[in-house]
Design a protein around this motif. Structure first.
Motif, PDB file in Angstrom:
ATOM      1  N   HIS A 117      10.312  -7.857   6.973  1.00  5.54           N
ATOM      2  CA  HIS A 117       9.192  -8.627   6.425  1.00  5.54           C
ATOM      3  C   HIS A 117       8.308  -9.111   7.564  1.00  5.54           C
ATOM      4  CE1 HIS A 117      11.026 -12.367   7.803  1.00  5.54           C
ATOM      5  NE2 HIS A 117      12.148 -12.063   7.171  1.00  5.54           N
ATOM      6  N   VAL A 118       7.138  -9.590   7.234  1.00  6.24           N
ATOM      7  CA  VAL A 118       6.216 -10.116   8.244  1.00  6.24           C
ATOM      8  C   VAL A 118       6.700 -11.482   8.708  1.00  6.24           C
ATOM      9  CG1 VAL A 118       4.250  -8.867   7.272  1.00  6.24           C
ATOM     10  CG2 VAL A 118       4.712 -11.221   6.521  1.00  6.24           C
ATOM     11  N   SER A 119       6.151 -11.947   9.806  1.00  7.73           N
ATOM     12  CA  SER A 119       6.432 -13.307  10.264  1.00  7.73           C
ATOM     13  C   SER A 119       5.650 -14.294   9.411  1.00  7.73           C
ATOM     14  CB  SER A 119       6.041 -13.466  11.728  1.00  7.73           C
ATOM     15  OG  SER A 119       4.657 -13.200  11.910  1.00  7.73           O
ATOM     16  N   ALA A 120       6.080 -15.544   9.428  1.00  6.45           N
ATOM     17  CA  ALA A 120       5.465 -16.559   8.572  1.00  6.45           C
ATOM     18  C   ALA A 120       3.969 -16.695   8.846  1.00  6.45           C
ATOM     19  CB  ALA A 120       6.168 -17.901   8.761  1.00  6.45           C
ATOM     20  N   ASP A 121       3.571 -16.641  10.115  1.00 11.49           N
ATOM     21  CA  ASP A 121       2.164 -16.835  10.437  1.00 11.49           C
ATOM     22  C   ASP A 121       1.308 -15.624  10.077  1.00 11.49           C
ATOM     23  OD1 ASP A 121       3.251 -15.208  12.411  1.00 11.49           O
ATOM     24  OD2 ASP A 121       2.027 -16.063  14.011  1.00 11.49           O
ATOM     25  N   GLN A 122       1.946 -14.501   9.745  1.00  9.22           N
ATOM     26  CA  GLN A 122       1.211 -13.283   9.383  1.00  9.22           C
ATOM     27  C   GLN A 122       1.221 -13.024   7.878  1.00  9.22           C
ATOM     28  OE1 GLN A 122      -0.683 -11.117  11.424  1.00  9.22           O
ATOM     29  NE2 GLN A 122      -0.453 -13.006  12.637  1.00  9.22           N
ATOM     30  N   PHE A 123       1.749 -13.969   7.105  1.00 12.43           N
ATOM     31  CA  PHE A 123       1.871 -13.754   5.662  1.00 12.43           C
ATOM     32  C   PHE A 123       0.499 -13.556   5.010  1.00 12.43           C
ATOM     33  CE2 PHE A 123       2.538 -15.403   1.257  1.00 12.43           C
ATOM     34  CZ  PHE A 123       3.462 -14.451   0.846  1.00 12.43           C
ATOM     35  N   PRO A 147      -2.541 -13.024   6.594  1.00 14.55           N
ATOM     36  CA  PRO A 147      -3.251 -11.873   7.169  1.00 14.55           C
ATOM     37  C   PRO A 147      -2.746 -10.521   6.666  1.00 14.55           C
ATOM     38  CG  PRO A 147      -2.799 -13.489   8.868  1.00 14.55           C
ATOM     39  CD  PRO A 147      -2.062 -13.952   7.643  1.00 14.55           C
ATOM     40  N   GLU A 148      -1.434 -10.407   6.428  1.00 11.35           N
ATOM     41  CA  GLU A 148      -0.896  -9.131   5.952  1.00 11.35           C
ATOM     42  C   GLU A 148      -1.395  -8.829   4.538  1.00 11.35           C
ATOM     43  OE1 GLU A 148       1.225  -5.555   5.548  1.00 11.35           O
ATOM     44  OE2 GLU A 148       0.496  -6.688   7.272  1.00 11.35           O
ATOM     45  N   ILE A 149      -1.495  -9.842   3.706  1.00 16.53           N
ATOM     46  CA  ILE A 149      -2.038  -9.634   2.366  1.00 16.53           C
ATOM     47  C   ILE A 149      -3.484  -9.153   2.454  1.00 16.53           C
ATOM     48  CG2 ILE A 149      -2.794 -10.854   0.273  1.00 16.53           C
ATOM     49  CD1 ILE A 149      -0.191 -12.458   0.431  1.00 16.53           C
ATOM     50  N   PRO A 202      -7.384  -3.292   1.119  1.00  9.23           N
ATOM     51  CA  PRO A 202      -8.105  -2.010   1.236  1.00  9.23           C
ATOM     52  C   PRO A 202      -7.202  -0.792   1.045  1.00  9.23           C
ATOM     53  CG  PRO A 202      -8.707  -3.501   3.025  1.00  9.23           C
ATOM     54  CD  PRO A 202      -7.527  -4.100   2.345  1.00  9.23           C
ATOM     55  N   VAL A 203      -5.936  -0.901   1.411  1.00  9.13           N
ATOM     56  CA  VAL A 203      -4.991   0.202   1.233  1.00  9.13           C
ATOM     57  C   VAL A 203      -4.805   0.487  -0.252  1.00  9.13           C
ATOM     58  CG1 VAL A 203      -2.619   0.980   1.642  1.00  9.13           C
ATOM     59  CG2 VAL A 203      -3.817  -0.353   3.396  1.00  9.13           C
ATOM     60  N   LEU A 204      -4.662  -0.564  -1.041  1.00  7.55           N
ATOM     61  CA  LEU A 204      -4.512  -0.404  -2.491  1.00  7.55           C
ATOM     62  C   LEU A 204      -5.780   0.177  -3.110  1.00  7.55           C
ATOM     63  CD1 LEU A 204      -2.660  -3.741  -3.321  1.00  7.55           C
ATOM     64  CD2 LEU A 204      -1.671  -1.441  -3.329  1.00  7.55           C
ATOM     65  N   ILE A 263       8.238  -5.770  -1.566  1.00  5.44           N
ATOM     66  CA  ILE A 263       7.836  -6.632  -2.677  1.00  5.44           C
ATOM     67  C   ILE A 263       6.474  -7.253  -2.429  1.00  5.44           C
ATOM     68  CG2 ILE A 263       8.381  -8.827  -3.824  1.00  5.44           C
ATOM     69  CD1 ILE A 263      11.226  -7.919  -4.055  1.00  5.44           C
ATOM     70  N   LEU A 264       6.108  -7.493  -1.184  1.00  9.26           N
ATOM     71  CA  LEU A 264       4.772  -8.020  -0.911  1.00  9.26           C
ATOM     72  C   LEU A 264       3.704  -7.041  -1.409  1.00  9.26           C
ATOM     73  CD1 LEU A 264       3.220 -10.394   0.280  1.00  9.26           C
ATOM     74  CD2 LEU A 264       3.232  -9.219   2.481  1.00  9.26           C
ATOM     75  N   GLN A 265       3.971  -5.757  -1.281  1.00 14.69           N
ATOM     76  CA  GLN A 265       3.025  -4.757  -1.786  1.00 14.69           C
ATOM     77  C   GLN A 265       2.941  -4.805  -3.311  1.00 14.69           C
ATOM     78  OE1 GLN A 265       3.367  -0.805   0.344  1.00 14.69           O
ATOM     79  NE2 GLN A 265       5.149  -1.845   1.243  1.00 14.69           N
TER      80      GLN A 265
END
Length: 595
Positions: free
Chosen positions: A334-340, A342-344, A349-351, A424-426
Motif C-alpha cells: 500500500h502507499v504511505s500515509a502521506d501519499q494517500f 496524492p495516489e488517488i 486519469p488511469v481509470l 482495493i484503493l483502485q
C-alpha cells in the motif's frame, strides 16, 4: 457512497431535512374518462413543472444543493411553524397528485408520479412518526450550504457574498430552533453534531471576512457582514456548548435514546428509501446467501494463490483462516500515509483512459472531477465521498472528498492503509469516481426528467457504483489478476455485510462485539475499517443496505438483457440507456428500457 460515503449523499447529495410544499393552486382539469390520455399527459407535464417550483420555494436549502439559485439567500428556521407548514402543504400536494389517473400517464410519467408520491408520503412519515428532527442533532448545521455558495466557480464574488450576508441573518434563530427541537437524542448523533459543527469555523473563517472587506459590497453592507459574521460564529459556538453539556448529561444519567430504531420503523424506512421489490427482511436473507457464495469464490482463489505466496506451508484446513492469512500478506502492499491523497489523484486519469479505450461509457470532458481533502464540516462520517452539482448547476465541479490520514496515529493509519491497499484503493476509486458515482451523477443531470434527477434513489446511485466495480474487472481492468479478484471479493463482502450489519444492528440488536466479528472474521476487514463501519451504522439506518440492494438489481437486470438481446447486446448502449433515466429506482428503469 462510500461515498461514501457521502452523507452521500453528502451526494452531497444532501437533501433538506424538512421538506415542504406550498399550498398555491394550479389550473388543472380533473382526470375523468372524458379527458383524453394526451390531455392528461400534458396536464401532468404542466403539473410537474409547477410542482418543482413549489418544491424550491418551500425548500430553499434543497434548491441550493441542486444549483437552482433563485432562493440561495434564504435560510429556513427549522421550528414548529415551518414543520406545520410543511405538513399542510404536503397534504395539499398529495391531493393535487391524486387528481391524475396514473394509468393514463405514459411510462416515463408514471415513474415521476411514483417518485413524487413516495417523497410526499415519506415527508409525512418523517415529520409525524420517525421524528429524527427531535433526536438527531446533526440535522442542524449551516456550514455546508454556506460553503457551496462560497465555492461556486461560476458566480460573481459580490453576488456570492451578498447571498452569504442575507443567509447569515437567520443563523442565530436557526440554532435557537435546533436547540428547542432536540428531545432525548442519541449519544452518537450528539457527538457527531458537536464534531461537524466545530468544522463550521473553517467556513466562517478570517478568509471569508477578508474577502468581504475586499469586495464590491457597499460600506454599510460590509459593516453588516462583520456584525452578522460574528453573531453567526457565536450561534454555532452556542450550539456546540449546548450539545457539549447535553452530552455530559446523557452519559452521566444514561438517558440517551438508543440508536436502534426497531423492526417496524426499519421496514418502513427501507420501503421509502430503497423502493425495492423486496422487504428489508428479504434483502437481508439475500445478503446472507450472497455472503456464502462470495466466500466460496474466495476459497477457490486462495487455493490457486497459496503455492505462490506460501510454497513451504500447508494451506490451513480452516478456509477462512487461509483467506485471512493471504489477504493479510497481500495487504502490506500500500502507499504511505502521506501519499494517500496524492495516489488517488494519480489514479483518476488511469481509470478515465481505461474506460475510453474499452468504450464502456461516454465521459464528458467538460464536467471536471476535482479530488480534494474532505472539508472539516463534513468529516467524521466517511473517509471518502462525492459532492456533485445538481441539474441546474451541472457545469460546476464534482468534488471527490478524501480525508487525509494525518490525524491518525501510526498503528491506526497502518490498519487503514492495509484496508485500502494497492488493489482495493483502485476499486474505491472506481466506485467513487470513474465510472462510478462521478459518471452516474453527470448523466443524472442530463436526464430529460428533472423529477428523476431531483428525487434521486439512493439504492440506484450506490448500486451503480458497486456494479461498476465488478464490470470494470470483467472488462479486464487489473488484467484478470487473481490478487485483484480476491481483493474485489473482499470488497464485495463489505457491501454484502453492510446489509447484514445494518439489519442486524437495527432489528436484531446485534452487539458491537458481534458486529466487529462479522466484519473482521466474516468479511476480512481491518479493525480500523470495522470500527469505522460500526460507528457509521450507529449514525444511519437503511442507507448501508442501498449498496447491495441496488447492485443486485442492476447486475441481475444486465444479465437478463444480455440473454434477451444476444448478439445485439452492447455494454456501452446498456450503460448509457440505463443512466439516461436519472437516478430512478431500478424497478422503474427496467420497464422504461424495455419500451
Amino acid at each position: 457512497m462510500n461515498t461514501h460515503f457521502l452523507k452521500k449523499t453528502t451526494l452531497a447529495i444532501s437533501l433538506a431535512a424538512t421538506l415542504g410544499l406550498t399550498g398555491c393552486q394550479i389550473n388543472q382539469s380533473t382526470t375523468t374518462p372524458a379527458v383524453s390520455a394526451a390531455q392528461v399527459q400534458q396536464n401532468f407535464a404542466d403539473y410537474s413543472t409547477q410542482f418543482i417550483e413549489r418544491l424550491w420555494q418551500e425548500n430553499p436549502e434543497w434548491s441550493l444543493w441542486v444549483g437552482y439559485g433563485k432562493y440561495d439567500h434564504i435560510l429556513t428556521i427549522p421550528n414548529a411553524a415551518s414543520r406545520e407548514k410543511s405538513l399542510a402543504s404536503t397534504q395539499a400536494e398529495l391531493a393535487r397528485l391524486a387528481t391524475f389517473d396514473v394509468e393514463q400517464l405514459n411510462q416515463n410519467q408514471k415513474t415521476d408520479y411514483y417518485l413524487i408520491k413516495n417523497m410526499l408520503d415519506k415527508n409525512i412519515w418523517q415529520h409525524t412518526k420517525f421524528k429524527s428532527w427531535q433526536w438527531d442533532p446533526s440535522n442542524y448545521n449551516v456550514a455546508g450550504a454556506f460553503a457551496k455558495i462560497i465555492n461556486s466557480r461560476l458566480e460573481a464574488e459580490d453576488s456570492k457574498l451578498q447571498k452569504v450576508l442575507m443567509r447569515m441573518e437567520n443563523v442565530p434563530a436557526y440554532y435557537q430552533a435546533a436547540q428547542a427541537n432536540i428531545d432525548t437524542p442519541t449519544l452518537e448523533f450528539t457527538q457527531l453534531a458537536i464534531s461537524q459543527n466545530q468544522g463550521a469555523f473553517s467556513v466562517f473563517s478570517d478568509d471569508l471576512l477578508a474577502r468581504a472587506q475586499k469586495s464590491g459590497l457597499s460600506d454599510s453592507d460590509k459593516a453588516l457582514f462583520v456584525e452578522r459574521f460574528n453573531t453567526s460564529k457565536q450561534a454555532v459556538q452556542g450550539y456546540i456548548d449546548f450539545l457539549t453539556e447535553l452530552e455530559k448529561e446523557l452519559v452521566a444519567n444514561n438517558s440517551a435514546r438508543s440508536f436502534r430504531i426497531g423492526e417496524a420503523l426499519y421496514e418502513e424506512k427501507f420501503a421509502f428509501d430503497i423502493q425495492s421489490g423486496y422487504t428489508a427482511k428479504q434483502m437481508y436473507q439475500k445478503a446472507l446467501d450472497d455472503k456464502a457464495r462470495v466466500t466460496q469464490e474466495m476459497v477457490q482463489i486462495t487455493t490457486q494463490l497459496w503455492p505462490k505466496y506460501f510454497a513451504d506451508q500447508a494451506m490451513p484446513s480452516d478456509t477462512n483462516q487461509a483467506i485471512a492469512k493471504l489477504i493479510n500478506h497481500l495487504a502490506v502492499k500500500h502507499v504511505s500515509a502521506d501519499q494517500f491523497v496524492p495516489e488517488i489523484k494519480r489514479q483518476i486519469p488511469v481509470l478515465e483512459k481505461f474506460v475510453r479505450e474499452k468504450d464502456l461509457i461516454t465521459l464528458d470532458a467538460d464536467k471536471p472531477l476535482v479530488v480534494r481533502e474532505t472539508p472539516d464540516y463534513m468529516r467524521g462520517f466517511a473517509g471518502a465521498s462525492i459532492s456533485a452539482p445538481g441539474p441546474y448547476d451541472s457545469k460546476e465541479n464534482t468534488y471527490y472528498n478524501v480525508t487525509p490520514l494525518d490525524g491518525m496515529g501510526a498503528e491506526q493509519a497502518e490498519s487503514y492503509l492495509k484496508e485500502y491497499n494497492h488493489w482495493i484503493l483502485q476499486i474505491l476509486n472506481i466506485h467513487e469516481a470513474i465510472p462510478g458515482h462521478y459518471a452516474q451523477l453527470v448523466y443524472a443531470n442530463q436526464s430529460p426528467s428533472l423529477i428523476k434527477s431531483i428525487l434521486g434513489n439512493g439504492a440506484m446511485i450506490e448500486g451503480w457504483a458497486v456494479y461498476t466495480e465488478r464490470m470494470m474487472l470483467e472488462e479486464g481492468y487489473g488484467n484478470f489478476e487473481p490478487e485483484m479478484w480476491l481483493m474485489y471479493y473482499k470488497w464485495n463482502l463489505r457491501v454484502i455485510c453492510n446489509t447484514i450489519l445494518d439489519y442486524s444492528i437495527q432489528v436484531l440488536n446485534m452487539s458491537k462485539e458481534q458486529g466487529l466479528d462479522l466484519l473482521m472474521n466474516g468479511a476480512f476487514q481491518e479493525r480500523a475499517e470495522a470500527e469505522g463501519k460500526w460507528r457509521r451504522a450507529t449514525l444511519s439506518q437503511v442507507q448501508l443496505t442501498s449498496y447491495f440492494s441496488g447492485y443486485r438489481e442492476i447486475y441481475d437486470f444486465r444479465e437478463t438483457q444480455k440473454q434477451k438481446l444476444g448478439n445485439d447486446f452492447s455494454l456501452k448502449a446498456f450503460h448509457e440507456a440505463f443512466l439516461s433515466f436519472g437516478s430512478s429506482p431500478v424497478k422503474y428503469i427496467k420497464p422504461l428500457m424495455d419500451k
